[in-house]
Design a protein around this motif. Structure first.
Motif, short mmCIF file in Angstrom:
data_model
loop_
_atom_site.label_atom_id
_atom_site.label_comp_id
_atom_site.label_asym_id
_atom_site.label_seq_id
_atom_site.Cartn_x
_atom_site.Cartn_y
_atom_site.Cartn_z
N UNK A 16 6.28 20.09 -4.10
CA UNK A 16 6.89 19.67 -2.83
C UNK A 16 5.84 19.41 -1.76
N UNK A 17 4.87 20.32 -1.66
CA UNK A 17 3.78 20.14 -0.69
C UNK A 17 2.98 18.88 -1.01
N UNK A 18 2.72 18.67 -2.28
CA UNK A 18 1.98 17.47 -2.70
C UNK A 18 2.75 16.21 -2.30
N UNK A 19 4.04 16.17 -2.59
CA UNK A 19 4.85 14.99 -2.30
C UNK A 19 4.90 14.69 -0.80
N UNK A 20 5.09 15.72 0.00
CA UNK A 20 5.16 15.52 1.46
C UNK A 20 3.81 15.06 2.00
N UNK A 21 2.73 15.69 1.57
CA UNK A 21 1.40 15.29 2.03
C UNK A 21 1.05 13.87 1.59
N UNK A 22 1.40 13.57 0.38
CA UNK A 22 1.18 12.23 -0.18
C UNK A 22 1.90 11.18 0.67
N UNK A 23 3.15 11.47 1.02
CA UNK A 23 3.96 10.57 1.84
C UNK A 23 3.34 10.39 3.23
N UNK A 24 2.99 11.50 3.88
CA UNK A 24 2.44 11.43 5.24
C UNK A 24 1.09 10.71 5.28
N UNK B 202 0.81 -1.21 0.00
CA UNK B 202 0.00 0.00 0.00
C UNK B 202 0.85 1.27 0.00
N UNK B 203 2.12 1.14 0.36
CA UNK B 203 2.99 2.30 0.42
C UNK B 203 3.75 2.53 -0.89
N UNK B 204 3.62 1.64 -1.83
CA UNK B 204 4.39 1.74 -3.07
C UNK B 204 3.98 2.92 -3.95
N UNK B 205 2.78 3.40 -3.80
CA UNK B 205 2.38 4.57 -4.59
C UNK B 205 2.69 5.88 -3.86
N UNK B 206 2.33 6.03 -2.59
CA UNK B 206 2.59 7.31 -1.91
C UNK B 206 4.06 7.70 -1.81
N UNK B 207 4.96 6.76 -1.94
CA UNK B 207 6.38 7.05 -1.81
C UNK B 207 6.96 7.71 -3.06
N UNK B 208 6.28 7.62 -4.19
CA UNK B 208 6.86 8.05 -5.46
C UNK B 208 7.12 9.55 -5.55
N UNK B 209 6.40 10.37 -4.82
CA UNK B 209 6.63 11.81 -4.88
C UNK B 209 7.99 12.21 -4.34
N UNK B 210 8.40 11.61 -3.24
CA UNK B 210 9.69 11.93 -2.62
C UNK B 210 10.81 11.00 -3.06
#
Length: 158
Positions: free
Chosen positions: A126-134, A91-99
């Motif tokens: 940058x905001x999108x990637x961090x929020x996506x990750x969190x 489930x984490x394989x997609x949210x990690x792609x931004x960072x």
């Protein structure tokens, strides 16, 4: 249709399967070089509590080993927690792609599509990637805990 299936099968046998075998060999060699006791010590800490088992361990696995090798960190998890660890990692394989786009190149096209829309709106990537990750970390924790409960119930180990 049969030719396409055959071509796909041959591409797996000559492409992804040898790559995964070599990567598994490299990870096992690295564990031997570092020392199994040290690696297992860190892994024991990371799997001791459900919060770290379904956040820290999958995040480290995905960032450092990428897809599909990240699942090998499941070897450090107790048998009863393996389904939930797998669910959290996948489930984490997609949210990690931004960072960390290296972690799962196959999902990068989805993130880049979203990023193109965000860029057109004039918003920060940058905001999108961090929020996506969190949000991804929160989601994998919830999925890990829920899958643990479902597996416990289904296996009759309430």
């Amino acid at each position: 249709m049969f030719r396409a299936g055959s071509d796909t099968f041959v591409s797996w046998v000559t492409g992804i399967i040898p790559l995964v075998v070599i990567m598994m060999t490299a990870v096992n060699s690295l564990i031997k070089l570092i020392g199994e006791e040290r690696v297992y010590g860190v892994a024991e800490f990371a799997t001791k509590y459900a919060v770290t088992r379904y956040t820290l361990l999958p995040v480290l696995a995905v960032i450092f080993l990428c897809n599909p090798m990240c699942y090998t960190f499941g070897r450090f998890v107790q048998e009863k927690n393996k389904p939930a660890f797998y669910d959290a990692a996948v489930s984490f394989l997609h949210p990690v792609t931004g960072l960390f786009p290296h972690a799962n190149g196959g999902e990068l096209f989805v993130y880049m599509g979203i990023a193109a829309g965000i860029t057109q709106l004039g918003l920060s990537l940058g905001d999108l990637a961090v929020r996506y990750f969190l949000v991804g970390v929160i989601v994998i924790l919830i999925r890990g805990l829920v899958t643990d409960k479902i597996y416990s119930h289904m296996s009759g180990k309430n």
